[in-house]
Scaffold this motif. Structure first.
Motif, PDB file in Angstrom:
ATOM      1  N   GLY A 348      26.600  68.840  87.937  1.00  0.00           N
ATOM      2  CA  GLY A 348      26.909  68.700  89.360  1.00  0.00           C
ATOM      3  C   GLY A 348      28.088  69.561  89.778  1.00  0.00           C
ATOM      4  N   LEU A 349      29.093  69.666  88.916  1.00  0.00           N
ATOM      5  CA  LEU A 349      30.265  70.487  89.231  1.00  0.00           C
ATOM      6  C   LEU A 349      29.886  71.958  89.311  1.00  0.00           C
ATOM      7  N   LEU A 350      29.077  72.432  88.371  1.00  0.00           N
ATOM      8  CA  LEU A 350      28.616  73.815  88.416  1.00  0.00           C
ATOM      9  C   LEU A 350      27.698  74.052  89.608  1.00  0.00           C
ATOM     10  N   PHE A 351      26.861  73.074  89.909  1.00  0.00           N
ATOM     11  CA  PHE A 351      25.959  73.160  91.058  1.00  0.00           C
ATOM     12  C   PHE A 351      26.763  73.279  92.350  1.00  0.00           C
ATOM     13  N   GLN A 352      27.874  72.560  92.403  1.00  0.00           N
ATOM     14  CA  GLN A 352      28.715  72.545  93.600  1.00  0.00           C
ATOM     15  C   GLN A 352      29.556  73.814  93.729  1.00  0.00           C
ATOM     16  N   THR A 353      30.057  74.341  92.618  1.00  0.00           N
ATOM     17  CA  THR A 353      30.979  75.471  92.675  1.00  0.00           C
ATOM     18  C   THR A 353      30.282  76.832  92.599  1.00  0.00           C
ATOM     19  N   ILE A 354      29.259  76.950  91.755  1.00  0.00           N
ATOM     20  CA  ILE A 354      28.573  78.231  91.579  1.00  0.00           C
ATOM     21  C   ILE A 354      27.399  78.380  92.538  1.00  0.00           C
ATOM     22  N   GLY A 355      26.764  77.270  92.851  1.00  0.00           N
ATOM     23  CA  GLY A 355      25.564  77.323  93.670  1.00  0.00           C
ATOM     24  C   GLY A 355      24.379  76.801  92.895  1.00  0.00           C
ATOM     25  N   ALA A 356      23.182  77.040  93.410  1.00  0.00           N
ATOM     26  CA  ALA A 356      21.971  76.474  92.823  1.00  0.00           C
ATOM     27  C   ALA A 356      21.811  76.821  91.350  1.00  0.00           C
ATOM     28  N   ASN A 357      22.140  78.068  90.978  1.00  0.00           N
ATOM     29  CA  ASN A 357      21.946  78.476  89.590  1.00  0.00           C
ATOM     30  C   ASN A 357      22.988  77.889  88.649  1.00  0.00           C
ATOM     31  N   GLY A 358      23.996  77.196  89.173  1.00  0.00           N
ATOM     32  CA  GLY A 358      24.884  76.447  88.310  1.00  0.00           C
ATOM     33  C   GLY A 358      24.107  75.429  87.495  1.00  0.00           C
ATOM     34  N   PHE A 359      23.048  74.900  88.075  1.00  0.00           N
ATOM     35  CA  PHE A 359      22.153  73.982  87.368  1.00  0.00           C
ATOM     36  C   PHE A 359      21.507  74.689  86.175  1.00  0.00           C
ATOM     37  N   ILE A 360      21.051  75.910  86.395  1.00  0.00           N
ATOM     38  CA  ILE A 360      20.399  76.681  85.339  1.00  0.00           C
ATOM     39  C   ILE A 360      21.357  76.958  84.187  1.00  0.00           C
ATOM     40  N   TYR A 361      22.560  77.407  84.525  1.00  0.00           N
ATOM     41  CA  TYR A 361      23.543  77.729  83.485  1.00  0.00           C
ATOM     42  C   TYR A 361      23.920  76.494  82.673  1.00  0.00           C
ATOM     43  N   ALA A 362      24.041  75.351  83.343  1.00  0.00           N
ATOM     44  CA  ALA A 362      24.419  74.122  82.648  1.00  0.00           C
ATOM     45  C   ALA A 362      23.338  73.705  81.656  1.00  0.00           C
ATOM     46  N   ILE A 363      22.084  73.678  82.091  1.00  0.00           N
ATOM     47  CA  ILE A 363      20.989  73.240  81.225  1.00  0.00           C
ATOM     48  C   ILE A 363      20.820  74.188  80.043  1.00  0.00           C
ATOM     49  N   SER A 364      20.869  75.494  80.316  1.00  0.00           N
ATOM     50  CA  SER A 364      20.718  76.482  79.246  1.00  0.00           C
ATOM     51  C   SER A 364      21.839  76.357  78.222  1.00  0.00           C
ATOM     52  N   SER A 365      23.049  76.114  78.694  1.00  0.00           N
ATOM     53  CA  SER A 365      24.187  75.966  77.778  1.00  0.00           C
ATOM     54  C   SER A 365      24.027  74.742  76.886  1.00  0.00           C
ATOM     55  N   MET A 366      23.560  73.626  77.474  1.00  0.00           N
ATOM     56  CA  MET A 366      23.363  72.407  76.678  1.00  0.00           C
ATOM     57  C   MET A 366      22.347  72.639  75.564  1.00  0.00           C
ATOM     58  N   ALA A 367      21.211  73.240  75.907  1.00  0.00           N
ATOM     59  CA  ALA A 367      20.187  73.507  74.893  1.00  0.00           C
ATOM     60  C   ALA A 367      20.690  74.514  73.868  1.00  0.00           C
ATOM     61  N   GLY A 368      21.441  75.525  74.333  1.00  0.00           N
ATOM     62  CA  GLY A 368      21.965  76.539  73.426  1.00  0.00           C
ATOM     63  C   GLY A 368      22.978  75.978  72.438  1.00  0.00           C
ATOM     64  N   ILE A 369      23.858  75.098  72.908  1.00  0.00           N
ATOM     65  CA  ILE A 369      24.855  74.487  72.019  1.00  0.00           C
ATOM     66  C   ILE A 369      24.159  73.647  70.951  1.00  0.00           C
ATOM     67  N   TYR A 370      23.133  72.882  71.359  1.00  0.00           N
ATOM     68  CA  TYR A 370      22.420  72.088  70.366  1.00  0.00           C
ATOM     69  C   TYR A 370      21.713  72.989  69.355  1.00  0.00           C
ATOM     70  N   ALA A 371      21.156  74.119  69.822  1.00  0.00           N
ATOM     71  CA  ALA A 371      20.495  75.051  68.910  1.00  0.00           C
ATOM     72  C   ALA A 371      21.482  75.569  67.866  1.00  0.00           C
ATOM     73  N   LEU A 372      22.719  75.844  68.277  1.00  0.00           N
ATOM     74  CA  LEU A 372      23.735  76.300  67.329  1.00  0.00           C
ATOM     75  C   LEU A 372      24.083  75.201  66.323  1.00  0.00           C
ATOM     76  N   ILE A 373      24.218  73.964  66.819  1.00  0.00           N
ATOM     77  CA  ILE A 373      24.563  72.847  65.929  1.00  0.00           C
ATOM     78  C   ILE A 373      23.454  72.591  64.916  1.00  0.00           C
ATOM     79  N   ILE A 374      22.231  72.506  65.396  1.00  0.00           N
ATOM     80  CA  ILE A 374      21.126  72.209  64.492  1.00  0.00           C
ATOM     81  C   ILE A 374      20.856  73.393  63.573  1.00  0.00           C
ATOM     82  N   GLY A 375      21.124  74.615  64.062  1.00  0.00           N
ATOM     83  CA  GLY A 375      20.989  75.797  63.219  1.00  0.00           C
ATOM     84  C   GLY A 375      21.960  75.766  62.046  1.00  0.00           C
ATOM     85  N   GLY A 376      23.212  75.347  62.323  1.00  0.00           N
ATOM     86  CA  GLY A 376      24.184  75.204  61.250  1.00  0.00           C
ATOM     87  C   GLY A 376      23.767  74.160  60.240  1.00  0.00           C
TER      88      GLY A 376
END
Length: 382
Positions: A348-376
């Motif tokens: 919500g904070l990214l959505f509010q400050t960056i705009g609509a694509n703040g939602f995209i960046y947030a979701i992609s980052s969450m999935a990416g961080i988990y991919a790094l953790i599970i990859g390790g």
């Protein structure tokens, strides 16, 4: 003498009940976000309301093993659904922001009870050799509910009290399979203490962290995907159908993913799902020019990302049994709730400050961080 209920009938009753509840849940979460947005709430405030629901889930997760022992699975499910239906009706009567926060707290607690108890019940009676498949069936029907809910919302609209009445009715309808089943679930529960939950995390970090990141992704998606759709030019009805597309992707993909989980390395399979989720999210804005491509992309993305939860739950159920299983399911849902607590406010904070694509960046980052953790984790086990 009462004959024992076949395992398939037991599973059918539980899965039917939670699927109907899923319809009501998928109707209510975007409805509440749209209502708050209409009232002028900021993106952060919308995320905060979702986070309050998650906070209730975290607190409730610690209580479930003891409540299971006290009431039994069948009675605990019944009580939770009755309170849930009454809470939904409360949104039509109480209108202040504080009252809605209280109602969201109660909503979160009841939903947590439903999901922990139903997943524990399924895990307790499922055979290990077919556990991935059974969890895939469970996730498929739950996802079908998640797909139907937003479609109902798009038909009813988000104004007035009718959507709330329908949501309450759906929750009550979910009681019927539970009441129709006379069979008792096994009870092997003990209190989930903080040290016990930490031990569970150490024994199955891949599964437990899967719940956290999927909780963050799914709750953020339910809260903000329709709003993102509206910001890129879709009508409210079409934006709500984005959730339906993601849910239908889950419906189609979870049984195949569950079958793969019975045959392949489960952490590696979760890594693939997370990696595709991270990359697929970033592609979504490029598909916005074509409704057909966008809907198809969300369909594929929803199916693959849903596999994180399905495979994580199957992996958890393989690691724990007997008295540890109820506590493990509580730990799984607790981490899912922790993801709900953190994900939506950040999104919500990214959505509010960056705009609509703040939602995209947030979701992609969450999935990416988990991919790094599970990859390790995969590399350490290699």
């Amino acid at each position: 003498m009462t004959l024992p209920t076949p395992i398939s009938a037991k599973l059918g009753s539980i899965i039917s009940a939670i699927s109907i509840v899923g319809i009501g849940l998928a109707l209510m979460i975007p409805l509440l976000s749209i209502a708050l947005d209409r009232y002028g709430a900021s993106g952060f405030t919308i995320g905060l309301h979702t986070a309050v629901q998650a906070l209730a889930a975290i607190l409730t997760a610690f209580m479930i093993p003891r409540l299971l022992t006290l009431f039994g699975p069948r009675h605990l499910l019944t009580i939770s659904i009755l309170i849930l239906a009454a809470t939904v009706l409360g949104f039509t009567v109480l209108t202040s922001s504080l009252a809605w926060l209280v109602l969201r707290f109660i909503l979160g607690g009841c939903l947590t009870s439903l999901f922990i108890v139903s997943e524990y019940w399924i895990s307790a009676i499922a055979e290990d050799r077919r556990r991935g498949f059974i969890m895939g069936v469970y996730a498929t029907f739950l996802s079908l509910g998640f797909a139907i809910g937003p479609a109902i919302l798009s038909l009813l609209g988000s104004e007035g009290n009718v959507p709330y009445y329908v949501g309450a009715a759906l929750f009550l309808l979910g009681l019927l399979p539970i009441l129709a089943s006379s069979d008792r679930a096994p009870i092997h529960a003990h209190n989930a203490s903080g040290s016990g939950l930490l031990t569970i995390f150490r024994r199955s970090p891949a599964a437990v962290s899967a719940a956290f990141f999927f909780g963050a992704i799914e709750s953020s998606g339910f809260s903000f995907l329709p709003l993102w759709g509206e910001r890129i030019g879709l009508s409210p009805a079409m934006a709500a159908l984005l959730l339906t597309c993601g849910g239908l992707g889950n419906v189609v993909c979870q049984i195949p993913i569950g079958l793969l989980a019975d045959r392949l390395n489960r952490p590696m399979l979760m890594l693939v799902c997370a990696g595709i989720g991270a990359i697929g999210t970033l592609i979504a804005p490029a598909l916005a020019g074509s409704v057909t491509l966008l809907f198809f992309g969300i369909f594929c993305w929803g199916g693959v990302v849903g596999g994180i939860y399905t495979v994580g739950l199957a992996n958890l159920s393989k690691t724990f049994d007997g008295p540890d299983l109820a506590a493990a399911n509580s730990a799984f849902i607790l981490n899912y709730a922790a993801g709900m607590l953190i994900g939506p406010p950040v999104t919500g904070l990214l959505f509010q400050t960056i705009g609509a694509n703040g939602f995209i960046y947030a979701i992609s980052s969450m999935a990416g961080i988990y991919a790094l953790i599970i990859g390790g984790h995969v590399l350490r086990r290699a």
